[in-house]
Design a protein around this motif. Structure first.
Motif, short mmCIF file in Angstrom:
data_model
loop_
_atom_site.label_atom_id
_atom_site.label_comp_id
_atom_site.label_asym_id
_atom_site.label_seq_id
_atom_site.Cartn_x
_atom_site.Cartn_y
_atom_site.Cartn_z
N LEU A 225 0.82 -1.21 0.00
CA LEU A 225 0.00 0.00 0.00
C LEU A 225 0.86 1.26 0.00
O LEU A 225 0.51 2.27 -0.63
N TYR A 226 1.98 1.20 0.67
CA TYR A 226 2.86 2.38 0.77
C TYR A 226 3.79 2.51 -0.43
O TYR A 226 3.85 3.56 -1.08
N MET B 29 1.16 7.23 5.16
CA MET B 29 1.60 6.36 6.23
C MET B 29 0.52 6.14 7.29
O MET B 29 0.33 5.02 7.78
N GLU B 30 -0.23 7.18 7.61
CA GLU B 30 -1.22 7.07 8.68
C GLU B 30 -2.42 6.20 8.29
O GLU B 30 -3.22 5.81 9.17
N HIS C 142 -2.15 1.08 8.44
CA HIS C 142 -2.55 0.04 9.39
C HIS C 142 -4.02 -0.32 9.23
O HIS C 142 -4.37 -1.51 9.14
N GLU C 143 -4.88 0.68 9.20
CA GLU C 143 -6.32 0.42 9.11
C GLU C 143 -6.67 -0.30 7.82
O GLU C 143 -7.47 -1.24 7.80
N GLN C 144 -6.07 0.14 6.70
CA GLN C 144 -6.37 -0.49 5.42
C GLN C 144 -5.87 -1.92 5.36
O GLN C 144 -6.55 -2.82 4.87
N GLN D 133 10.93 -5.73 6.16
CA GLN D 133 10.36 -4.82 7.16
C GLN D 133 9.17 -4.09 6.56
O GLN D 133 9.15 -3.79 5.37
N CYS D 134 8.16 -3.82 7.40
CA CYS D 134 7.04 -3.00 6.93
C CYS D 134 7.41 -1.52 7.11
O CYS D 134 8.24 -1.17 7.95
N PRO D 135 6.79 -0.63 6.35
CA PRO D 135 7.26 0.75 6.29
C PRO D 135 6.90 1.64 7.47
O PRO D 135 7.64 2.58 7.78
N ASP D 136 5.78 1.38 8.17
CA ASP D 136 5.34 2.36 9.16
C ASP D 136 6.11 2.28 10.47
O ASP D 136 6.43 3.30 11.07
#
Length: 238
Positions: free
Chosen positions: A88-89, A96-97, A100-102, A127-130
């Protein structure tokens, strides 16, 4: 895909317990309650249900740990979530915000084959981006990502029966044998240059703070392994 076997609600519990107990400690009821925004009494009832179904071991007043059965499901969900966040990123360019929800909304319906193809599309991220959390290893019975790329369908690959752990997540004096190396041939070559191959026996001596290397014993030789390689080399604990 586990969504056909258990409810999304149970998956959310197992995912939360996985994250809270990754260091080997028990997840506390209060922590689970806070993360899921559910009353502690309701959480306790669910934990007892999860224990009855074989997903966790619940210890009153102490906390909860995943069983092997629960761990496999939780790790799969966390892996899908973090791969989706990366997609997604990096591919779709979501803020970024919103990641997580998506990702939470999508992780339960992502098939295992779609997960595998997504991992290949993203070139095997670690690694995940957030929050830069490590993406768990898949449970396919292969030794490298290249091997996975040569297989047409996930139905052609057996599943591992053992749970693997990254060298970077090992505790001092734990011993394991290398079973999987994540990434491209460059990572494999770096490990080969250090004398590390599939089935090499690794003992973790200690970890350094922040992004420093980990000190390991390979057979009888002490080596320093950088953080990136330590989180992309997975062992079966002995």
């Amino acid at each position: 895909m586990h969504g056909k076997e258990i409810s999304e609600n149970i998956e959310e519990y197992l995912e939360t317990i996985y994250k809270k107990s990754l260091a080997g400690d028990m997840a506390k009821t209060t922590e689970i309650s806070k993360d899921l925004d559910i009353a502690p009494g309701s959480v306790t009832q669910m934990l007892k249900k999860l224990e009855e179904e074989g997903y966790v071991n619940y210890y009153q007043y102490r906390g909860v740990k995943l069983t092997d059965k629960g761990y496999k499901i939780a790790k799969s969900i966390v892996r899908k979530h973090r791969l989706l966040e990366t997609f997604l990123y990096e591919t779709l360019g979501l803020d970024m915000e919103d990641l997580h929800e998506q990702a939470c909304a999508m992780e339960h319906s992502l098939s295992d084959e779609a997960e595998r193809k997504l991992c290949q599309l993203l070139e095997y991220p670690d690694q995940c981006p957030d929050d830069h959390n490590i993406i768990p290893v898949c449970d396919l019975n292969i030794s490298t990502c290249y091997e996975c790329s040569t297989i047409h369908s996930i139905d052609e690959i057996n599943r591992r029966t053992e749970n693997l752990i990254a060298i970077g997540n090992m505790k001092p004096q734990q011993v394991g044998k290398v079973k999987f190396i994540r990434g491209d041939n460059d990572k494999i070559q770096k490990l080969l240059n250090l004398g590390i191959t599939i089935e090499s026996e690794i003992t973790l001596i200690n970890s350094t703070p922040l992004n420093g290397p980990v000190k390991i014993l390979v057979e009888s030789e002490e080596l320093l392994l950088d953080k990136e390689l330590s989180y992309n080399t997975f062992v079966e604990l002995e």
